[in-house]
Design a protein around this motif. Structure first.
Motif, PDB file in Angstrom:
ATOM      1  N   PRO A 132      38.245   2.254   8.244  1.00  0.00           N
ATOM      2  CA  PRO A 132      38.103   3.549   8.926  1.00  0.00           C
ATOM      3  C   PRO A 132      38.399   4.747   8.025  1.00  0.00           C
ATOM      4  O   PRO A 132      37.822   5.819   8.215  1.00  0.00           O
ATOM      5  CB  PRO A 132      39.101   3.453  10.083  1.00  0.00           C
ATOM      6  N   ARG A 133      39.284   4.564   7.037  1.00  0.00           N
ATOM      7  CA  ARG A 133      39.561   5.681   6.132  1.00  0.00           C
ATOM      8  C   ARG A 133      38.322   6.042   5.304  1.00  0.00           C
ATOM      9  O   ARG A 133      38.048   7.217   5.070  1.00  0.00           O
ATOM     10  CB  ARG A 133      40.727   5.328   5.203  1.00  0.00           C
ATOM     11  N   VAL A 134      37.582   5.025   4.870  1.00  0.00           N
ATOM     12  CA  VAL A 134      36.365   5.283   4.097  1.00  0.00           C
ATOM     13  C   VAL A 134      35.335   5.980   4.984  1.00  0.00           C
ATOM     14  O   VAL A 134      34.637   6.911   4.549  1.00  0.00           O
ATOM     15  CB  VAL A 134      35.793   3.979   3.515  1.00  0.00           C
ATOM     16  N   LEU A 135      35.233   5.545   6.229  1.00  0.00           N
ATOM     17  CA  LEU A 135      34.346   6.223   7.183  1.00  0.00           C
ATOM     18  C   LEU A 135      34.710   7.691   7.293  1.00  0.00           C
ATOM     19  O   LEU A 135      33.844   8.576   7.221  1.00  0.00           O
ATOM     20  CB  LEU A 135      34.434   5.554   8.552  1.00  0.00           C
ATOM     21  N   GLY A 136      35.994   7.988   7.456  1.00  0.00           N
ATOM     22  CA  GLY A 136      36.431   9.371   7.590  1.00  0.00           C
ATOM     23  C   GLY A 136      36.138  10.202   6.357  1.00  0.00           C
ATOM     24  O   GLY A 136      35.643  11.335   6.453  1.00  0.00           O
ATOM     25  N   ALA A 137      36.405   9.636   5.180  1.00  0.00           N
ATOM     26  CA  ALA A 137      36.181  10.378   3.940  1.00  0.00           C
ATOM     27  C   ALA A 137      34.705  10.665   3.729  1.00  0.00           C
ATOM     28  O   ALA A 137      34.314  11.795   3.380  1.00  0.00           O
ATOM     29  CB  ALA A 137      36.754   9.592   2.762  1.00  0.00           C
ATOM     30  N   LEU A 138      33.851   9.659   3.929  1.00  0.00           N
ATOM     31  CA  LEU A 138      32.418   9.857   3.720  1.00  0.00           C
ATOM     32  C   LEU A 138      31.813  10.756   4.789  1.00  0.00           C
ATOM     33  O   LEU A 138      30.888  11.535   4.508  1.00  0.00           O
ATOM     34  CB  LEU A 138      31.701   8.507   3.686  1.00  0.00           C
ATOM     35  N   ALA A 139      32.306  10.658   6.034  1.00  0.00           N
ATOM     36  CA  ALA A 139      31.811  11.545   7.092  1.00  0.00           C
ATOM     37  C   ALA A 139      32.133  13.001   6.759  1.00  0.00           C
ATOM     38  O   ALA A 139      31.302  13.894   6.970  1.00  0.00           O
ATOM     39  CB  ALA A 139      32.408  11.156   8.434  1.00  0.00           C
ATOM     40  N   ALA A 140      33.345  13.248   6.234  1.00  0.00           N
ATOM     41  CA  ALA A 140      33.726  14.611   5.855  1.00  0.00           C
ATOM     42  C   ALA A 140      32.865  15.119   4.703  1.00  0.00           C
ATOM     43  O   ALA A 140      32.376  16.261   4.724  1.00  0.00           O
ATOM     44  CB  ALA A 140      35.197  14.646   5.462  1.00  0.00           C
ATOM     45  N   PHE A 141      32.655  14.264   3.711  1.00  0.00           N
ATOM     46  CA  PHE A 141      31.805  14.646   2.579  1.00  0.00           C
ATOM     47  C   PHE A 141      30.383  14.942   3.062  1.00  0.00           C
ATOM     48  O   PHE A 141      29.783  15.949   2.681  1.00  0.00           O
ATOM     49  CB  PHE A 141      31.809  13.522   1.544  1.00  0.00           C
ATOM     50  N   GLY A 142      29.862  14.069   3.933  1.00  0.00           N
ATOM     51  CA  GLY A 142      28.519  14.280   4.467  1.00  0.00           C
ATOM     52  C   GLY A 142      28.416  15.542   5.306  1.00  0.00           C
ATOM     53  O   GLY A 142      27.413  16.258   5.248  1.00  0.00           O
ATOM     54  N   ALA A 143      29.456  15.835   6.075  1.00  0.00           N
ATOM     55  CA  ALA A 143      29.440  17.033   6.914  1.00  0.00           C
ATOM     56  C   ALA A 143      29.379  18.296   6.075  1.00  0.00           C
ATOM     57  O   ALA A 143      28.776  19.301   6.479  1.00  0.00           O
ATOM     58  CB  ALA A 143      30.666  17.061   7.816  1.00  0.00           C
TER      59      ALA A 143
END
Length: 422
Positions: free
Chosen positions: A155-166
């Motif tokens: 889930p941490r990787v999901l959060g980091a990549l989602a923030a980068f993508g946003a």
């Protein structure tokens, strides 16, 4: 659409052939029908590249409507200095396409997985035509696909990549909508907040004008391909006195009632957000496919209700649909099919038949009703299925919910806005 491991070589072969054709098209070795959509890269993107290299964001250019990390996508051709800007951009777009293909092939080989998602990506991208490689959306989609697939376990990787993508193009923030309650949500959302804050500080320190895009987005109107534009396409047949002009980077309707229709579109987007919030509060059964299903549904809703539906937005939906259909438990099959069909219709209306859309003749109106009707149908069907699978399904045991798993009974299977320049 379940497929088997024997279909993997066939999928790769079709992918390789179709992408070779795309590269030939964008490089103008083969000239496709319709408008030339590659000028955005060679002219607009290249112009922004020169401005960004000077140490500032294009803060005086109203067509710059992207979050600050988008500068990395525009500057990325510098990684291939032996190629001219446009060629380097197309090669990088192809590599991002290949990354998505590799991620989907790898994800489809495990237990509870299937090949259908791979075929959605294989077919969906070329159905959009040269637009797929002539915009940076394929790069953003690659980040989103990587985020959702990594989020199945991390889930941490999901959060980091989602923030980068946003901070590349806003919409990947919606990838966090379906994280399971408890530890997974805390880890993903906290990581996303921290990464987003850090990136914003870095961008603001690196160059002035990092947030200039917010004002340009606010002032946009009703673009000719949007759902709200259907009103004006029909009204023109009865003497509506408005016009179509290039406005904030895309062709928009200008004239009587445009402000009202744009406001109603924003209202629909707010309603979609409200529904998503209610779903989040009431959902109880979070299975392995829930994050992908929720992200797909959320992006569908916000894309369909947006004041602007540029052709490249379809790449987002194709990528998210592919992730859903890699997971055997997902019931997004029919919404995914509707999105793939809508992607093919999108190429017919842009660039092939765009003159018909701009003039609102019978062909153009038919294409817009068909494409947007498919998106509306996909949105409603996806929302209904997500609600039934997570709100009305039998609740999982507390331990299973915490781990993000759901029992077989919960789904009848094994336990799983922003605008763009043309």
């Amino acid at each position: 659409m379940t497929g088997s491991s024997g279909t993997r070589p066939a999928a790769f072969a079709v992918w390789a052939l179709s992408r070779a054709l795309l590269l030939l098209w964008v490089s103008k070795v083969i000239v496709p029908p319709g408008l030339d959509v590659t000028s955005d890269v060679s002219v607009i993107y290249h112009g922004w590249y020169d401005v960004l290299r000077s140490g500032t964001y294009p803060q005086s250019d109203v067509t710059w409507q992207y979050p600050p990390v988008a500068a990395l996508a525009i500057l990325s051709p510098a990684l291939l200095p032996f190629l001219d800007y446009a060629t380097a951009f197309y090669v990088l777009a192809f590599l991002c396409d290949a990354l998505v293909m590799g991620l989907l092939l790898r994800a489809s080989s495990g237990a509870g997985r299937r090949q259908a998602g791979v075929w959605v990506w294989v077919a969906g991208v070329p159905l959009l035509g040269t637009t797929a490689y002539a915009r940076y959306d394929v790069m953003v989609t690659a980040v989103a696909v990587a985020a959702l697939l990594a989020g199945l376990r991390r889930p941490r990787v999901l959060g980091a990549l989602a923030a980068f993508g946003a901070l590349l193009k806003v919409w990947p923030a919606l990838l966090l909508a379906g994280t399971a309650r408890g530890r997974q949500t805390r880890l993903a959302w906290a990581t996303a907040a921290g990464v987003a804050a850090g990136l914003l500080v870095l961008c603001a320190a690196a160059a002035p004008g990092s947030l200039a895009f917010l004002g340009f987005q606010r002032d946009r109107g009703t673009e000719v391909e949007s759902l709200g534009a259907l009103y004006f396409h029909v009204a023109r047949q009865f003497g509506w006195e408005g016009r179509v002009e290039l406005h904030y980077g895309s062709l928009e309707f200008l004239g009587p009632h445009v402000g009202l229709v744009s406001t109603l579109a924003l209202g629909l987007s707010l309603a979609a957000f409200g529904w998503l919030l209610v779903w989040r509060l009431r959902a109880r059964a979070f299975g392995p496919s829930t994050p992908a299903d929720a992200a797909f549904t959320a992006v569908l809703l916000f894309t369909t209700t947006s004041r602007v539906i540029s052709p490249q937005y379809m790449l987002w939906l194709v990528g998210l649909a592919a992730v859903c259909l890699v997971l055997r438990e997902s019931r997004m099959g029919w919404p995914a099919v509707l999105v793939v069909v809508a992607t093919g219709v999108t190429q017919l209306e842009f660039p092939i038949g765009f003159v018909h859309v701009v003039t609102s003749d019978a062909t153009g109106v038919t294409l817009m009703f068909l494409r947007n009707g498919l998106l509306v149908a996909a949105s409603v069907l996806a929302a209904v299925r997500l609600w039934r699978d997570t709100v009305r399904a039998p609740e999982a045991e507390p331990g299973a919910r915490e781990a993000g798993a759901a029992p077989a009974l919960s789904r009848g299977g094994p336990a799983d806005t922003p605008a763009s320049v043309r």
